[in-house]
Each structure stands twice: as C-alpha cells, then as structure tokens.
Scaffold this motif. Structure first.
Motif, mmCIF file in Angstrom:
data_model
loop_
_atom_site.group_PDB
_atom_site.id
_atom_site.type_symbol
_atom_site.label_atom_id
_atom_site.label_comp_id
_atom_site.label_asym_id
_atom_site.label_seq_id
_atom_site.Cartn_x
_atom_site.Cartn_y
_atom_site.Cartn_z
ATOM 1 N N ARG A 166 1.061 -1.184 -0.267
ATOM 2 C CA ARG A 166 0.179 0.261 0.104
ATOM 3 C C ARG A 166 0.685 1.116 -0.465
ATOM 4 O O ARG A 166 1.991 1.186 0.485
ATOM 5 N N TYR A 167 0.144 2.284 -0.313
ATOM 6 C CA TYR A 167 1.263 3.512 -0.710
ATOM 7 C C TYR A 167 1.288 4.150 0.910
ATOM 8 O O TYR A 167 2.472 4.503 1.262
ATOM 9 N N GLU A 168 0.276 4.085 1.669
ATOM 10 C CA GLU A 168 0.744 4.053 3.255
ATOM 11 C C GLU A 168 1.402 3.204 4.102
ATOM 12 O O GLU A 168 2.302 3.753 4.590
ATOM 13 N N ASP A 169 1.809 2.477 3.512
ATOM 14 C CA ASP A 169 3.225 1.742 3.835
ATOM 15 C C ASP A 169 4.733 2.773 4.274
ATOM 16 O O ASP A 169 5.367 1.917 4.497
ATOM 17 N N ALA A 170 4.674 2.578 2.805
ATOM 18 C CA ALA A 170 5.977 3.609 3.325
ATOM 19 C C ALA A 170 5.474 5.328 2.217
ATOM 20 O O ALA A 170 7.106 5.048 0.614
ATOM 21 N N LEU A 203 4.561 18.243 11.863
ATOM 22 C CA LEU A 203 4.900 17.920 12.887
ATOM 23 C C LEU A 203 5.158 18.436 14.146
ATOM 24 O O LEU A 203 4.585 18.415 15.033
ATOM 25 N N ASP A 204 5.383 20.780 13.686
ATOM 26 C CA ASP A 204 5.030 21.029 14.782
ATOM 27 C C ASP A 204 3.381 21.058 15.263
ATOM 28 O O ASP A 204 3.365 21.052 16.470
ATOM 29 N N ALA A 205 2.295 20.790 13.839
ATOM 30 C CA ALA A 205 0.957 20.966 14.200
ATOM 31 C C ALA A 205 0.586 20.031 15.108
ATOM 32 O O ALA A 205 -0.322 20.292 16.505
ATOM 33 N N ILE A 206 1.397 19.110 14.749
ATOM 34 C CA ILE A 206 1.010 17.596 15.583
ATOM 35 C C ILE A 206 0.935 17.573 17.110
ATOM 36 O O ILE A 206 0.564 17.094 17.931
ATOM 37 N N SER A 207 2.691 18.254 17.082
ATOM 38 C CA SER A 207 2.816 17.208 18.414
ATOM 39 C C SER A 207 2.320 19.691 19.389
ATOM 40 O O SER A 207 2.545 18.698 20.412
ATOM 41 N N ALA A 208 1.696 19.847 18.628
ATOM 42 C CA ALA A 208 0.888 20.979 19.312
ATOM 43 C C ALA A 208 -0.251 20.968 20.069
ATOM 44 O O ALA A 208 -0.704 21.018 21.350
ATOM 45 N N GLN A 216 -0.196 9.854 11.885
ATOM 46 C CA GLN A 216 0.739 10.945 10.985
ATOM 47 C C GLN A 216 1.867 11.368 11.277
ATOM 48 O O GLN A 216 2.605 11.860 10.833
ATOM 49 N N GLU A 217 1.898 11.314 12.630
ATOM 50 C CA GLU A 217 3.834 12.159 13.384
ATOM 51 C C GLU A 217 4.344 10.712 12.836
ATOM 52 O O GLU A 217 5.531 11.610 12.517
ATOM 53 N N GLN A 218 3.948 9.768 12.859
ATOM 54 C CA GLN A 218 5.380 8.988 12.655
ATOM 55 C C GLN A 218 5.588 8.774 10.742
ATOM 56 O O GLN A 218 6.808 9.239 10.176
ATOM 57 N N ALA A 220 5.242 12.047 9.169
ATOM 58 C CA ALA A 220 5.723 13.166 9.137
ATOM 59 C C ALA A 220 7.640 13.049 9.724
ATOM 60 O O ALA A 220 8.156 13.220 8.914
ATOM 61 N N VAL A 221 7.556 12.119 10.789
ATOM 62 C CA VAL A 221 9.199 11.549 10.958
ATOM 63 C C VAL A 221 10.155 11.158 9.870
ATOM 64 O O VAL A 221 11.178 11.352 9.828
ATOM 65 N N ARG A 222 9.714 10.231 9.280
ATOM 66 C CA ARG A 222 9.818 9.233 8.070
ATOM 67 C C ARG A 222 9.747 10.411 6.917
ATOM 68 O O ARG A 222 11.266 10.468 6.469
ATOM 69 N N ARG A 223 9.105 10.846 6.818
ATOM 70 C CA ARG A 223 9.258 12.218 5.388
ATOM 71 C C ARG A 223 10.101 12.926 5.439
ATOM 72 O O ARG A 223 11.505 13.075 4.870
ATOM 73 N N LEU A 224 10.287 12.950 6.752
ATOM 74 C CA LEU A 224 11.431 14.750 7.630
ATOM 75 C C LEU A 224 12.771 13.398 7.070
ATOM 76 O O LEU A 224 14.571 13.916 6.546
ATOM 77 N N ARG A 225 13.172 12.026 7.608
ATOM 78 C CA ARG A 225 14.258 11.664 7.216
ATOM 79 C C ARG A 225 14.918 10.937 5.990
ATOM 80 O O ARG A 225 15.713 11.437 5.465
ATOM 81 N N ARG A 226 13.729 10.807 5.564
ATOM 82 C CA ARG A 226 14.076 10.584 3.803
ATOM 83 C C ARG A 226 14.212 11.523 3.569
ATOM 84 O O ARG A 226 15.311 11.510 2.776
ATOM 85 N N ILE A 227 13.716 13.104 3.591
ATOM 86 C CA ILE A 227 13.838 14.062 2.416
ATOM 87 C C ILE A 227 15.653 14.966 3.015
ATOM 88 O O ILE A 227 16.235 14.961 2.273
ATOM 89 N N GLY A 228 16.010 14.493 4.661
ATOM 90 C CA GLY A 228 17.075 15.111 4.686
ATOM 91 C C GLY A 228 18.316 13.899 4.521
ATOM 92 O O GLY A 228 19.605 13.958 3.866
ATOM 93 N N ASP A 229 17.813 12.031 4.305
ATOM 94 C CA ASP A 229 18.883 11.692 3.439
ATOM 95 C C ASP A 229 18.767 12.074 1.154
ATOM 96 O O ASP A 229 20.301 12.168 1.426
ATOM 97 N N LEU A 230 18.080 12.168 1.216
ATOM 98 C CA LEU A 230 18.655 12.779 -0.596
ATOM 99 C C LEU A 230 18.937 14.032 -0.341
ATOM 100 O O LEU A 230 19.883 14.029 -1.142
#
Length: 235
Positions: A166-170, A203-208, A216-218, A220-230
């Motif tokens: 599923r798209y939602e898996d990754a 992520l900030d909105a979810i944390s607040a 959704q928090e997870q 966002a964290v995974r997307r941020l990690r992926r963007i950082g890697d690229l």
C-alpha cells in the motif's frame, strides 16, 4: 507564442512529428504552440467544461487563425479513439484525479505511447498508482511556475504492474523517490528544502495538539528523515 517554463518543459518532452492530445486543455496554449511551431502535425484539445473549451476556441482563433484545431468536449480520455495520438498531456490536475482518468478505461489508456503528467498535488500517490498498474516513469523534471515547483513526469505503459503493498506503508519513498537524485536539476534542492519545511510544520502542529495522531506523526518523521537523506546525497 512564448510558453511558461512549465509548459515549455512539457512541450520539450514531445518529439517532432508526433501528435498529441491535451486533456483538460483550458486556454489551450500548449497545443496551439505545438501546432503553430510545426512540431506536432496534429493536436487535440479536450476539456470536460464547456466554459474552458470556449476559452481554448477563442485562443485558437486569436493565435492560430490560419490553423485547423480539433476541439472536443468530454471526460478524460473518453473523447479519444484507441491509439489516436502519440502523446497524452494531463497537466495541472490533482494526482488522484489523474489516476482516476487513467483507470477509467485501462485498455484505452494503455493504447497511447507516451504520457506527460504534471500533478498539482499528490505526486507520490500518482507514482504509486503508475508502478502498480504497469506504467514506467522515464524521467521527471522539477520546474518553476511562480512560487510553485511543479513535478513533470514522462511516462510510458510497460508490460505488467507490480505488487508494492500500500502507498501508506512507505509514503516517503513514493513522495521523495530515488529518481530525485537520478533526475536532479537546479530546482531539486529547493524542492526538497521546501518540502522539509512543510513536513516540519505538519510535525509541529501535531506535537502542539493532543498527541493522539501518532500515525501522522510517524509519517511526518519518516518523510523528514527521507528528505534529509536525499539532501545529503545531493551534496
């Protein structure tokens, strides 16, 4: 007629002497330019909206009064015959709507040689659908249009689809694929940095909030990690 960077990039993906159809043509600038320049001997302008098609008719008369244009009103690819043109352009629509257009009649959709797709949103969901349904993304371009950085995909029907869960898996792998490194251009870093800022705001909105939206928090964290890697790979 001078095209925007977005439309000119799409035009450059079409080979001289081939035909094309512009689905959801609106003003019709792209097919009008392709016909006027002699690059495309035949162009079809389609739109589901009579009002939009009327705009295209006016522009055809204004910019190409000596040319003959084929204008059709209808939904998606339904106004075309199988294999009627070499190239299909679907630009400026949502990524999910593009998948709905392509899935409405699978046999018809696969009868055309090349698609140039420019999703207004949800590019990751579109990439996932293409992979699942046997379409190969040949290359991608990131361009500038005002304050936006649209993604343009050149796509061809392949042999068979895949099984990708599923798209939602990754989602991070579809939203920010390896092709961003393969097809990088001067806008690629800015695109990823803009996406990093957007995901951080999410992520900030979810944390607040109440902290209950863990899924959704997870993501966002995974997307941020992926963007950082690229971004690190681009250095």
């Amino acid at each position: 007629m001078k095209l925007s960077e977005r439309l000119q990039t799409i035009a450059d993906e079409i080979r001289t002497g081939e035909t094309m159809a512009d689905i959801g043509t609106d003003h019709g600038f792209l097919p009008i330019s392709l016909k006027q320049s002699g690059k495309c001997p035949g162009v079809i302008l389609t739109d589901i909206s009579r009002g939009s098609l009327d705009k295209a008719i006016r522009d055809c008369r204004l910019y190409g009064p000596e040319e003959e244009f084929d204008l059709r009103i209808g939904d998606g690819l339904s106004v075309l015959l199988p294999g009627e043109v070499d190239n299909i352009v679907i630009a400026g629509m949502g990524g999910i709507l593009i998948t709905e257009i392509l899935s409405a009649d699978p046999a018809l959709s696969r009868s055309f040689g090349t698609y140039i797709l420019q999703p207004r949103n949800n590019p990751g969901r579109l990439r996932f659908w293409l992979a699942e349904n046997g379409y190969e993304i040949i290359r991608e371009h990131i361009v500038r249009e005002g304050r936006f950085l649209p993604v343009i995909m050149t796509v061809r029907p392949g042999e068979t689809g895949g099984r990708h869960g599923r798209y939602e898996d990754a989602p991070e792998l579809w939203d920010y694929p390896d092709s961003m490194l393969r097809d990088r251009n001067p806008y690629s870093r800015e695109y990823l940095e803009t996406e990093r800022e957007r995901q951080q705001r999410i992520l900030d909105a979810i944390s607040a909030g109440d902290g209950e939206d863990r899924v959704q928090e997870q993501k966002a964290v995974r997307r941020l990690r992926r963007i950082g890697d690229l971004l690190r790979e681009m250095n």
